[in-house]
Design an enzyme around this catalytic site. Structure first.
Site, PDB file in Angstrom:
ATOM      1  N   SER A 140     -12.027  21.711 -41.943  1.00 12.96           N
ATOM      2  CA  SER A 140     -11.767  20.471 -41.569  1.00 12.96           C
ATOM      3  C   SER A 140     -11.357  19.740 -42.834  1.00 12.96           C
ATOM      4  CB  SER A 140     -12.616  19.494 -40.547  1.00 12.96           C
ATOM      5  OG  SER A 140     -12.256  18.162 -40.834  1.00 12.96           O
TER       6      SER A 140
ATOM      7  N   TYR B 140     -21.602  17.748 -38.610  1.00 15.52           N
ATOM      8  CA  TYR B 140     -20.365  17.963 -38.638  1.00 15.52           C
ATOM      9  C   TYR B 140     -19.788  18.521 -40.052  1.00 15.52           C
ATOM     10  CZ  TYR B 140     -15.303  18.451 -37.188  1.00 15.52           C
ATOM     11  OH  TYR B 140     -13.831  18.871 -37.107  1.00 15.52           O
TER      12      TYR B 140
ATOM     13  N   SER C  82     -21.470  21.433 -41.527  1.00 12.04           N
ATOM     14  CA  SER C  82     -21.062  22.916 -40.915  1.00 12.04           C
ATOM     15  C   SER C  82     -19.478  23.019 -41.405  1.00 12.04           C
ATOM     16  CB  SER C  82     -21.013  22.659 -39.288  1.00 12.04           C
ATOM     17  OG  SER C  82     -19.917  21.894 -38.930  1.00 12.04           O
TER      18      SER C  82
HETATM   19  P1  NAD Z   1     -10.865  20.822 -28.603  1.00 12.65           P
HETATM   20  O1  NAD Z   1     -12.208  19.924 -28.201  1.00 12.65           O
HETATM   21  O2  NAD Z   1      -9.447  20.204 -28.046  1.00 12.65           O
HETATM   22  O3  NAD Z   1     -10.879  22.476 -28.506  1.00 12.65           O
HETATM   23  C1  NAD Z   1     -12.112  22.947 -29.041  1.00 12.65           C
HETATM   24  C2  NAD Z   1     -12.530  24.188 -28.024  1.00 12.65           C
HETATM   25  O4  NAD Z   1     -13.430  24.746 -28.410  1.00 12.65           O
HETATM   26  C3  NAD Z   1     -12.726  23.606 -26.510  1.00 12.65           C
HETATM   27  O5  NAD Z   1     -11.655  24.281 -25.644  1.00 12.65           O
HETATM   28  C4  NAD Z   1     -14.094  23.732 -26.449  1.00 12.65           C
HETATM   29  O6  NAD Z   1     -14.262  24.351 -24.942  1.00 12.65           O
HETATM   30  C5  NAD Z   1     -14.167  25.191 -27.387  1.00 12.65           C
HETATM   31  N1  NAD Z   1     -15.689  25.356 -27.474  1.00 12.65           N
HETATM   32  C6  NAD Z   1     -16.542  24.576 -27.825  1.00 12.65           C
HETATM   33  N2  NAD Z   1     -17.715  25.131 -28.107  1.00 12.65           N
HETATM   34  C7  NAD Z   1     -17.648  26.666 -27.718  1.00 12.65           C
HETATM   35  C8  NAD Z   1     -18.377  27.465 -27.718  1.00 12.65           C
HETATM   36  N3  NAD Z   1     -19.653  27.577 -27.897  1.00 12.65           N
HETATM   37  N4  NAD Z   1     -18.017  28.865 -27.496  1.00 12.65           N
HETATM   38  C9  NAD Z   1     -16.522  28.805 -26.994  1.00 12.65           C
HETATM   39  N5  NAD Z   1     -15.689  28.015 -27.088  1.00 12.65           N
HETATM   40  C10 NAD Z   1     -16.117  26.484 -27.513  1.00 12.65           C
HETATM   41  O7  NAD Z   1     -10.758  20.490 -30.213  1.00 12.65           O
HETATM   42  P2  NAD Z   1      -9.457  20.677 -31.390  1.00 12.65           P
HETATM   43  O8  NAD Z   1      -9.343  19.438 -32.064  1.00 12.65           O
HETATM   44  O9  NAD Z   1      -8.666  21.857 -31.069  1.00 12.65           O
HETATM   45  O10 NAD Z   1     -10.326  21.699 -32.570  1.00 12.65           O
HETATM   46  C11 NAD Z   1     -10.308  22.837 -32.904  1.00 12.65           C
HETATM   47  C12 NAD Z   1     -11.110  23.236 -34.270  1.00 12.65           C
HETATM   48  O11 NAD Z   1     -10.236  22.320 -35.196  1.00 12.65           O
HETATM   49  C13 NAD Z   1     -12.530  22.757 -34.305  1.00 12.65           C
HETATM   50  O12 NAD Z   1     -13.216  23.622 -34.993  1.00 12.65           O
HETATM   51  C14 NAD Z   1     -12.403  21.109 -34.945  1.00 12.65           C
HETATM   52  O13 NAD Z   1     -13.543  20.855 -35.571  1.00 12.65           O
HETATM   53  C15 NAD Z   1     -11.121  21.470 -35.906  1.00 12.65           C
HETATM   54  N6  NAD Z   1     -10.508  20.387 -36.361  1.00 12.65           N
HETATM   55  C16 NAD Z   1      -9.967  19.446 -35.535  1.00 12.65           C
HETATM   56  C17 NAD Z   1      -9.353  18.403 -35.939  1.00 12.65           C
HETATM   57  C18 NAD Z   1      -8.411  17.263 -35.108  1.00 12.65           C
HETATM   58  O14 NAD Z   1      -8.290  16.080 -35.616  1.00 12.65           O
HETATM   59  N7  NAD Z   1      -8.541  17.661 -33.652  1.00 12.65           N
HETATM   60  C19 NAD Z   1      -9.389  18.028 -37.436  1.00 12.65           C
HETATM   61  C20 NAD Z   1     -10.172  18.942 -38.196  1.00 12.65           C
HETATM   62  C21 NAD Z   1     -10.502  19.970 -37.643  1.00 12.65           C
END
Ligand code: NAD
Length: 254
Positions: free
Chosen positions: A145, A158, A161
């Site tokens: 991220s 966060y 991590s």
């Molecule tokens: P999201 O919440 O839509 O999807 C995350 C998924 O991870 C969910 O389906 C959840 O059920 C699953 N998950 C959580 N804990 C879990 C576990 N212990 N075991 C298995 N699955 C698990 O979020 P997203 O926005 O799609 O995020 C995906 C990744 O991208 C994450 O690592 C997040 O930190 C990163 N990210 C997102 C953004 C953003 O703006 N959306 C920005 C930077 C980084």
């Protein structure tokens, strides 16, 4: 964007039930790859399967927790039985800490965020890397991220991590590069997914603020991160190693 090279390849995606992981799973199925999606959210995985719109059995879901070794073992066995050795691992599952500063971060919150975001990547990688080494080929893409590079994209747990994921990714590539492994991280900025639903709730002022603060002036779609993933996992990106690709609408240029 079309990549012939993904036909018949096996991709393992964590977090495949929602947002970025779901978009990645769909994108690879569309390229003719075989995809195993692992996530805690069973209903979300069914939804991903529907959205792939694939009648050739190229998407298989496994409901499990990336912090549980027993779940990972079953999921990887299932992937191998159905599709053979895993070629590409996308460690995408992650959770937020609601921007909690250290003094308000409970030990439970700290442990869970670090367990899912960081230890989950370590565990899943260690259960898949040996088969990649056996075939002298493997691509690993870890979801970091902008919070892995600067403060303000999350809270204490966060941000810690995501910084650690970048360090882990560099070391992973460094240790196995000579054995055919290529590891990189992606650092997204503001991507409109269920993870950020709270920003859009109520008067939506938070989402508006993010939009104004992002030089590109908008949130991105998860499909845009999936497109970057298709490129980064491809042979075209063969010389890209141990680095972080930002996709943040210019957030870090400020
Ligand atoms: P999201 O919440 O839509 O999807 C995350 C998924 O991870 C969910 O389906 C959840 O059920 C699953 N998950 C959580 N804990 C879990 C576990 N212990 N075991 C298995 N699955 C698990 O979020 P997203 O926005 O799609 O995020 C995906 C990744 O991208 C994450 O690592 C997040 O930190 C990163 N990210 C997102 C953004 C953003 O703006 N959306 C920005 C930077 C980084």
């Amino acid at each position: 964007m079309h990549f012939d090279e993904y036909v018949g390849k096996t991709i393992f995606v964590t977090g495949a039930a929602s947002g970025i992981g779901q978009a990645q799973a769909i994108a690879f199925v569309k390229q003719g790859a075989n995809v195993v999606g692992m996530d805690l959210d069973e209903v979300g995985l069914v939804n991903t399967a529907k959205k792939t719109n694939d009648s050739n059995g190229r998407f298989t879901a496994f409901t499990g927790d990336v912090t549980k070794t027993s779940d990972i073992i079953v999921a990887v066995k299932k992937a191998n039985k159905l599709f053979g050795a895993i070629d590409i691992l996308l460690n995408t599952a992650g959770i937020l800490d609601d921007y909690t500063p250290t003094l308000e971060t409970s030990e439970t919150l700290w442990d869970r965020v670090l367990a899912v975001n960081l230890k989950g990547i370590f565990l899943v990688t260690n259960h898949i890397l040996p088969q990649m080494l056996s075939q002298k080929y493997g691509v690993i893409i870890n979801m970091a991220s902008i919070a892995g590079m600067v403060a303000g994209g999350g809270g204490a747990a966060y941000t810690a991590s995501k910084h650690a994921i970048i360090g882990y990714t560099k070391q992973l590539d460094h240790d196995y590069i000579k054995q055919g492994i290529r590891a990189n991280a992606i650092a997204p900025g503001a991507i409109k997914t269920p993870m950020n639903a709270a920003d859009f709730a109520g008067d939506g002022k938070m989402a508006e603020w993010v939009e104004k603060e992002t030089p590109a002036g908008r949130w991105a779609k998860p499909e845009e991160v999936a497109s970057l993933t298709l490129f980064l996992a491809s042979k075209q990106a063969d010389y890209i190693h141990g680095t972080v690709m930002t996709i943040d609408g210019g957030w870090l240029e400020k």
